[in-house]
Write an enzyme that holds these catalytic residues in place. Structure first.
Site, PDB file in Angstrom:
ATOM      1  N   LYS A   1     -32.735  31.320   8.529  1.00 57.08           N
ATOM      2  CA  LYS A   1     -32.133  30.630   6.533  1.00 57.08           C
ATOM      3  C   LYS A   1     -33.326  29.084   6.719  1.00 57.08           C
ATOM      4  O   LYS A   1     -33.611  28.920   5.450  1.00 57.08           O
ATOM      5  CB  LYS A   1     -31.038  30.004   6.928  1.00 57.08           C
TER       6      LYS A   1
ATOM      7  N   ASN B   1     -35.224  34.288  27.938  1.00 59.33           N
ATOM      8  CA  ASN B   1     -35.500  33.249  28.997  1.00 59.33           C
ATOM      9  C   ASN B   1     -35.132  34.407  29.988  1.00 59.33           C
ATOM     10  O   ASN B   1     -34.887  33.896  31.005  1.00 59.33           O
ATOM     11  CB  ASN B   1     -33.443  33.140  28.406  1.00 59.33           C
TER      12      ASN B   1
ATOM     13  N   TYR C   1     -20.068  44.601  24.648  1.00 62.80           N
ATOM     14  CA  TYR C   1     -21.826  45.099  24.213  1.00 62.80           C
ATOM     15  C   TYR C   1     -21.847  45.571  22.634  1.00 62.80           C
ATOM     16  O   TYR C   1     -22.339  44.593  22.067  1.00 62.80           O
ATOM     17  CB  TYR C   1     -23.183  46.007  25.057  1.00 62.80           C
TER      18      TYR C   1
ATOM     19  N   GLY D   1     -29.952  30.873  11.741  1.00 62.27           N
ATOM     20  CA  GLY D   1     -29.581  29.823  11.565  1.00 62.27           C
ATOM     21  C   GLY D   1     -31.443  29.324  11.425  1.00 62.27           C
ATOM     22  O   GLY D   1     -31.260  28.739  10.258  1.00 62.27           O
TER      23      GLY D   1
ATOM     24  N   PHE E   1     -38.028  45.410  27.297  1.00 59.95           N
ATOM     25  CA  PHE E   1     -38.338  46.339  26.622  1.00 59.95           C
ATOM     26  C   PHE E   1     -38.568  46.836  25.268  1.00 59.95           C
ATOM     27  O   PHE E   1     -39.971  46.832  25.017  1.00 59.95           O
ATOM     28  CB  PHE E   1     -37.342  47.723  27.150  1.00 59.95           C
TER      29      PHE E   1
END
Ligand code: UDP
Length: 311
Positions: A107, A34, A147, A104, A13
Protein backbone atom coordinates in the site's frame (compact mmCIF):
# COMPACT_ATOMS: atom_id res chain seq x y z
CA UNK A 1 12.90 1.10 -16.74
CA UNK A 2 12.64 -2.39 -15.36
CA UNK A 3 10.02 -3.15 -12.74
CA UNK A 4 10.80 -4.22 -9.20
CA UNK A 5 9.32 -7.09 -7.20
CA UNK A 6 9.76 -8.04 -3.55
CA UNK A 7 9.40 -11.77 -2.92
CA UNK A 8 8.97 -12.71 0.74
CA UNK A 9 10.12 -16.26 1.37
CA UNK A 10 12.43 -15.68 -1.59
CA UNK A 11 14.97 -18.27 -0.41
CA UNK A 12 12.34 -20.99 -0.10
CA UNK A 13 11.29 -23.68 -2.54
CA UNK A 14 8.63 -21.68 -4.42
CA UNK A 15 10.04 -18.23 -3.64
CA UNK A 16 13.41 -19.04 -5.20
CA UNK A 17 11.82 -20.39 -8.39
CA UNK A 18 9.80 -17.16 -8.58
CA UNK A 19 13.02 -15.13 -8.17
CA UNK A 20 14.41 -16.96 -11.22
CA UNK A 21 11.28 -16.38 -13.24
CA UNK A 22 11.08 -12.65 -12.55
CA UNK A 23 14.83 -12.16 -13.20
CA UNK A 24 14.35 -13.97 -16.52
CA UNK A 25 11.43 -11.66 -17.35
CA UNK A 26 13.74 -8.66 -16.86
CA UNK A 27 12.54 -7.55 -13.41
CA UNK A 28 14.63 -6.31 -10.52
CA UNK A 29 14.10 -8.79 -7.69
CA UNK A 30 14.45 -8.40 -3.94
CA UNK A 31 14.24 -11.71 -2.07
CA UNK A 32 13.43 -11.42 1.63
CA UNK A 33 13.70 -14.38 3.99
CA UNK A 34 14.48 -15.03 7.66
CA UNK A 35 15.94 -18.40 6.60
CA UNK A 36 14.12 -20.51 9.18
CA UNK A 37 12.97 -22.84 6.42
CA UNK A 38 14.46 -21.03 3.41
CA UNK A 39 18.00 -21.79 2.26
CA UNK A 40 20.49 -19.35 0.66
CA UNK A 41 21.68 -22.18 -1.61
CA UNK A 42 18.36 -21.89 -3.45
CA UNK A 43 19.29 -18.38 -4.62
CA UNK A 44 23.11 -18.71 -4.51
CA UNK A 45 23.30 -18.55 -8.32
CA UNK A 46 21.62 -15.10 -8.25
CA UNK A 47 24.11 -13.46 -5.89
CA UNK A 48 26.25 -11.05 -7.88
CA UNK A 49 23.47 -10.35 -10.38
CA UNK A 50 22.97 -6.56 -10.30
CA UNK A 51 19.21 -7.02 -10.66
CA UNK A 52 19.03 -9.23 -7.58
CA UNK A 53 19.22 -8.39 -3.91
CA UNK A 54 18.73 -10.51 -0.81
CA UNK A 55 17.57 -9.12 2.53
CA UNK A 56 17.55 -11.36 5.59
CA UNK A 57 14.52 -10.22 7.55
CA UNK A 58 11.54 -11.66 9.41
CA UNK A 59 8.46 -10.20 7.72
CA UNK A 60 6.43 -10.39 10.91
CA UNK A 61 8.42 -7.26 11.88
CA UNK A 62 8.01 -3.93 10.07
CA UNK A 63 9.39 -4.26 6.54
CA UNK A 64 11.57 -1.48 5.21
CA UNK A 65 12.49 -1.45 1.53
CA UNK A 66 14.15 1.51 -0.15
CA UNK A 67 12.82 2.97 -3.39
CA UNK A 68 9.89 1.95 -5.54
CA UNK A 69 8.18 -1.40 -5.75
CA UNK A 70 5.73 -2.54 -8.41
CA UNK A 71 4.80 -5.90 -6.97
CA UNK A 72 4.94 -7.76 -3.66
CA UNK A 73 4.67 -11.57 -3.70
CA UNK A 74 4.03 -12.85 -0.19
CA UNK A 75 5.43 -16.40 -0.09
CA UNK A 76 7.02 -16.46 3.36
CA UNK A 77 5.65 -19.32 5.48
CA UNK A 78 6.57 -22.70 6.84
CA UNK A 79 4.66 -25.02 4.53
CA UNK A 80 4.83 -28.66 5.53
CA UNK A 81 2.94 -30.59 8.22
CA UNK A 82 6.20 -31.18 10.16
CA UNK A 83 6.91 -27.44 10.09
CA UNK A 84 3.48 -26.71 11.58
CA UNK A 85 4.20 -29.11 14.43
CA UNK A 86 7.63 -27.63 15.10
CA UNK A 87 6.83 -23.96 14.41
CA UNK A 88 3.15 -23.37 15.15
CA UNK A 89 3.59 -19.80 16.40
CA UNK A 90 5.85 -18.68 13.53
CA UNK A 91 3.39 -20.23 11.09
CA UNK A 92 0.51 -18.28 12.61
CA UNK A 93 2.54 -15.09 12.82
CA UNK A 94 3.81 -15.05 9.26
CA UNK A 95 0.35 -15.74 7.84
CA UNK A 96 -1.28 -13.04 9.98
CA UNK A 97 1.24 -10.38 11.08
CA UNK A 98 3.53 -11.04 8.10
CA UNK A 99 0.66 -10.68 5.63
CA UNK A 100 -0.36 -7.44 7.33
CA UNK A 101 3.19 -6.04 7.05
CA UNK A 102 3.53 -7.13 3.43
CA UNK A 103 0.15 -5.57 2.57
CA UNK A 104 1.09 -2.37 4.37
CA UNK A 105 4.31 -2.20 2.38
CA UNK A 106 2.45 -2.76 -0.92
CA UNK A 107 0.00 0.00 0.00
CA UNK A 108 2.79 2.44 0.94
CA UNK A 109 4.59 1.77 -2.35
CA UNK A 110 1.46 1.68 -4.52
CA UNK A 111 2.49 -1.85 -5.53
CA UNK A 112 0.33 -4.79 -6.53
CA UNK A 113 0.17 -7.60 -3.95
CA UNK A 114 -0.07 -11.34 -4.54
CA UNK A 115 -0.77 -13.74 -1.67
CA UNK A 116 0.43 -17.34 -1.72
CA UNK A 117 -2.58 -19.14 -0.32
CA UNK A 118 -3.19 -22.85 -0.29
CA UNK A 119 -5.54 -25.74 -0.93
CA UNK A 120 -5.41 -26.15 2.88
CA UNK A 121 -8.04 -23.39 3.10
CA UNK A 122 -10.44 -26.15 1.93
CA UNK A 123 -9.38 -28.34 4.88
CA UNK A 124 -10.63 -31.93 4.64
CA UNK A 125 -12.94 -31.05 1.76
CA UNK A 126 -16.55 -32.17 1.49
CA UNK A 127 -16.82 -31.30 -2.18
CA UNK A 128 -14.64 -32.76 -4.91
CA UNK A 129 -12.87 -31.44 -6.93
CA UNK A 130 -12.43 -28.19 -5.02
CA UNK A 131 -13.75 -25.04 -6.68
CA UNK A 132 -12.80 -21.57 -5.51
CA UNK A 133 -16.32 -20.88 -4.23
CA UNK A 134 -16.08 -23.74 -1.70
CA UNK A 135 -15.59 -22.36 1.83
CA UNK A 136 -13.86 -25.40 3.22
CA UNK A 137 -13.96 -27.78 6.17
CA UNK A 138 -11.15 -26.78 8.52
CA UNK A 139 -10.48 -27.83 12.12
CA UNK A 140 -9.26 -24.59 13.75
CA UNK A 141 -7.68 -26.37 16.74
CA UNK A 142 -6.03 -29.28 14.93
CA UNK A 143 -2.27 -29.18 14.34
CA UNK A 144 -2.80 -28.09 10.73
CA UNK A 145 -5.09 -25.33 12.02
CA UNK A 146 -2.12 -23.01 12.58
CA UNK A 147 -1.41 -23.02 8.85
CA UNK A 148 -4.96 -23.31 7.53
CA UNK A 149 -6.41 -20.57 9.71
CA UNK A 150 -3.43 -18.26 9.17
CA UNK A 151 -3.88 -18.58 5.42
CA UNK A 152 -7.65 -18.09 5.70
CA UNK A 153 -6.98 -14.97 7.76
CA UNK A 154 -4.39 -13.87 5.18
CA UNK A 155 -7.00 -14.18 2.41
CA UNK A 156 -9.49 -12.17 4.46
CA UNK A 157 -6.86 -9.51 5.18
CA UNK A 158 -5.92 -9.34 1.49
CA UNK A 159 -9.55 -8.85 0.45
CA UNK A 160 -9.87 -6.25 3.23
CA UNK A 161 -7.00 -4.21 1.77
CA UNK A 162 -8.46 -4.66 -1.69
CA UNK A 163 -11.95 -3.52 -0.73
CA UNK A 164 -11.13 -0.87 1.85
CA UNK A 165 -7.87 0.59 0.49
CA UNK A 166 -8.44 -0.22 -3.18
CA UNK A 167 -5.14 -2.14 -3.27
CA UNK A 168 -4.61 -4.27 -6.37
CA UNK A 169 -4.46 -7.78 -4.95
CA UNK A 170 -4.24 -11.37 -6.24
CA UNK A 171 -4.70 -14.64 -4.34
CA UNK A 172 -3.33 -17.95 -5.61
CA UNK A 173 -4.48 -21.17 -3.95
CA UNK A 174 -1.54 -23.50 -4.41
CA UNK A 175 -2.04 -27.27 -4.48
CA UNK A 176 0.70 -29.81 -3.67
CA UNK A 177 3.75 -28.84 -5.72
CA UNK A 178 7.08 -30.58 -6.23
CA UNK A 179 10.41 -29.99 -7.94
CA UNK A 180 13.99 -29.05 -7.26
CA UNK A 181 14.89 -27.16 -4.04
CA UNK A 182 12.35 -28.97 -1.88
CA UNK A 183 13.84 -29.78 1.50
CA UNK A 184 14.72 -33.45 1.76
CA UNK A 185 13.49 -33.77 5.32
CA UNK A 186 10.41 -31.55 5.45
CA UNK A 187 8.23 -34.61 6.00
CA UNK A 188 6.18 -34.19 2.86
CA UNK A 189 5.25 -37.23 0.86
CA UNK A 190 7.40 -36.60 -2.19
CA UNK A 191 10.73 -35.77 -0.51
CA UNK A 192 10.12 -38.58 2.01
CA UNK A 193 9.33 -41.21 -0.65
CA UNK A 194 12.14 -40.16 -3.02
CA UNK A 195 14.78 -40.06 -0.28
CA UNK A 196 13.61 -43.38 1.15
CA UNK A 197 13.56 -45.03 -2.27
CA UNK A 198 17.03 -43.73 -3.20
CA UNK A 199 18.47 -44.87 0.12
CA UNK A 200 16.77 -48.27 -0.07
CA UNK A 201 14.81 -47.56 3.13
CA UNK A 202 11.22 -48.53 3.82
CA UNK A 203 8.66 -46.19 2.23
CA UNK A 204 6.39 -44.81 4.96
CA UNK A 205 2.79 -44.58 3.75
CA UNK A 206 0.49 -42.98 6.33
CA UNK A 207 -2.87 -44.65 6.93
CA UNK A 208 -3.89 -47.15 4.26
CA UNK A 209 -2.67 -44.77 1.55
CA UNK A 210 -6.15 -44.35 0.05
CA UNK A 211 -6.08 -40.59 0.63
CA UNK A 212 -5.52 -38.70 -2.61
CA UNK A 213 -3.46 -35.71 -3.70
CA UNK A 214 -2.87 -33.98 -7.05
CA UNK A 215 0.76 -33.06 -7.61
CA UNK A 216 1.91 -30.07 -9.67
CA UNK A 217 5.38 -29.66 -11.16
CA UNK A 218 6.96 -26.41 -10.00
CA UNK A 219 7.46 -24.89 -13.49
CA UNK A 220 3.73 -25.23 -14.16
CA UNK A 221 2.92 -23.57 -10.85
CA UNK A 222 5.31 -20.67 -11.49
CA UNK A 223 3.77 -20.12 -14.93
CA UNK A 224 0.29 -19.97 -13.39
CA UNK A 225 1.42 -17.57 -10.66
CA UNK A 226 3.15 -15.32 -13.18
CA UNK A 227 0.01 -15.16 -15.30
CA UNK A 228 -2.15 -14.45 -12.26
CA UNK A 229 0.21 -11.67 -11.11
CA UNK A 230 -0.13 -10.04 -14.54
CA UNK A 231 -3.92 -10.49 -14.66
CA UNK A 232 -6.56 -8.18 -13.24
CA UNK A 233 -8.36 -10.82 -11.18
CA UNK A 234 -8.65 -10.15 -7.43
CA UNK A 235 -10.61 -13.25 -6.39
CA UNK A 236 -8.73 -16.45 -5.44
CA UNK A 237 -7.62 -18.77 -8.25
CA UNK A 238 -6.66 -22.45 -7.86
CA UNK A 239 -3.37 -23.38 -9.47
CA UNK A 240 -2.69 -27.09 -9.46
CA UNK A 241 -2.57 -30.20 -11.59
CA UNK A 242 -5.90 -32.08 -11.48
CA UNK A 243 -4.14 -35.42 -12.13
CA UNK A 244 -5.21 -37.13 -8.87
CA UNK A 245 -3.54 -40.19 -7.32
CA UNK A 246 -3.81 -42.14 -4.08
CA UNK A 247 -0.76 -41.87 -1.82
CA UNK A 248 -0.25 -45.64 -1.98
CA UNK A 249 -0.13 -45.54 -5.79
CA UNK A 250 2.14 -42.53 -5.58
CA UNK A 251 4.57 -44.48 -3.39
CA UNK A 252 4.49 -47.36 -5.90
CA UNK A 253 5.09 -44.93 -8.76
CA UNK A 254 8.20 -43.57 -7.04
CA UNK A 255 9.52 -47.07 -6.29
CA UNK A 256 9.12 -47.93 -9.96
CA UNK A 257 10.66 -44.68 -11.19
CA UNK A 258 13.73 -45.05 -8.98
CA UNK A 259 14.06 -48.79 -9.60
CA UNK A 260 14.38 -49.16 -5.83
CA UNK A 261 13.82 -52.40 -3.92
CA UNK A 262 12.35 -50.48 -0.96
CA UNK A 263 9.27 -52.00 0.68
CA UNK A 264 6.15 -50.05 1.61
CA UNK A 265 5.29 -49.93 5.31
CA UNK A 266 2.16 -48.36 6.82
CA UNK A 267 2.19 -45.83 9.66
CA UNK A 268 -0.60 -44.03 11.53
CA UNK A 269 -2.47 -41.43 9.54
CA UNK A 270 -1.86 -37.97 11.06
CA UNK A 271 -5.01 -36.34 12.45
CA UNK A 272 -7.00 -34.14 10.04
CA UNK A 273 -5.04 -35.43 7.04
CA UNK A 274 -7.32 -34.51 4.11
CA UNK A 275 -8.83 -37.66 2.54
CA UNK A 276 -9.10 -36.24 -0.95
CA UNK A 277 -7.68 -33.27 -2.81
CA UNK A 278 -7.97 -32.19 -6.41
CA UNK A 279 -8.24 -28.71 -7.86
CA UNK A 280 -10.99 -27.62 -10.21
CA UNK A 281 -8.97 -25.42 -12.55
CA UNK A 282 -11.76 -24.14 -14.80
CA UNK A 283 -11.19 -20.63 -13.52
CA UNK A 284 -7.43 -20.63 -14.21
CA UNK A 285 -8.16 -22.03 -17.67
CA UNK A 286 -10.70 -19.37 -18.57
CA UNK A 287 -9.13 -16.33 -16.88
CA UNK A 288 -5.42 -17.05 -17.32
CA UNK A 289 -5.55 -19.46 -20.24
CA UNK A 290 -3.38 -21.66 -18.01
CA UNK A 291 -3.23 -25.39 -17.55
CA UNK A 292 -0.37 -27.64 -16.44
CA UNK A 293 1.96 -28.96 -19.15
CA UNK A 294 3.90 -31.56 -17.16
CA UNK A 295 2.23 -34.91 -16.57
CA UNK A 296 3.42 -36.44 -13.29
CA UNK A 297 5.82 -38.97 -14.85
CA UNK A 298 7.69 -36.15 -16.62
CA UNK A 299 7.91 -33.82 -13.63
CA UNK A 300 8.95 -36.69 -11.36
CA UNK A 301 11.75 -37.73 -13.73
CA UNK A 302 13.24 -34.23 -13.65
CA UNK A 303 12.82 -34.01 -9.88
CA UNK A 304 14.49 -37.38 -9.34
CA UNK A 305 17.74 -35.99 -10.79
CA UNK A 306 17.70 -33.24 -8.15
CA UNK A 307 17.13 -35.74 -5.33
CA UNK A 308 19.88 -38.03 -6.65
CA UNK A 309 22.30 -35.11 -6.45
CA UNK A 310 21.20 -34.15 -3.00
CA UNK A 311 21.54 -37.70 -1.66
N1 UDP B 1 2.43 -39.01 3.62
C1 UDP B 1 2.80 -40.33 3.74
N2 UDP B 1 4.07 -40.64 4.12
C2 UDP B 1 5.01 -39.68 4.37
C3 UDP B 1 4.63 -38.33 4.24
C4 UDP B 1 3.34 -38.03 3.87
O1 UDP B 1 1.98 -41.24 3.51
O2 UDP B 1 6.15 -40.06 4.74
C5 UDP B 1 1.04 -38.70 3.23
C6 UDP B 1 0.34 -37.67 4.11
O3 UDP B 1 -0.25 -38.30 5.21
C7 UDP B 1 -0.67 -37.09 3.15
C8 UDP B 1 0.04 -37.17 1.78
O4 UDP B 1 1.08 -38.12 1.94
O5 UDP B 1 -1.82 -37.88 3.09
C9 UDP B 1 0.62 -35.86 1.32
O6 UDP B 1 1.37 -35.36 2.39
P1 UDP B 1 2.22 -34.01 2.28
O7 UDP B 1 2.80 -33.80 3.64
O8 UDP B 1 3.13 -34.10 1.13
O9 UDP B 1 1.17 -32.87 1.93
P2 UDP B 1 -0.26 -32.48 2.48
O10 UDP B 1 -0.79 -33.53 3.43
O11 UDP B 1 -0.09 -31.17 3.14
O12 UDP B 1 -1.06 -32.46 1.25
Amino acid sequence: MSKKVLITGGAGFLGSHLCDRFINEGWKVIAMDNLITGNPNNIGHLFGNPDFKFIQHDVTDFIHVEGDLDLVLHFASPASPIDYLEMPIQTLKVGSLGTHKALGLAKAKGARFLLASTSEVYGDPLIHPQTEDYWGNVNPIGFRGVYDEAKRFAEAMTMGYHRYHGLETRIVRIFNTYGSRMRLNDGRALPAFMSQALRGEDITVFGDGSQTRSFTYVDDLVEGIYRLAMSDHAEPVNIGNPQEISILDFAKEIIELTGSDSKIIFKDLPKDDPKIRKPDISKAKSILNWEPKYPRHEGLKITLEYFKNMI
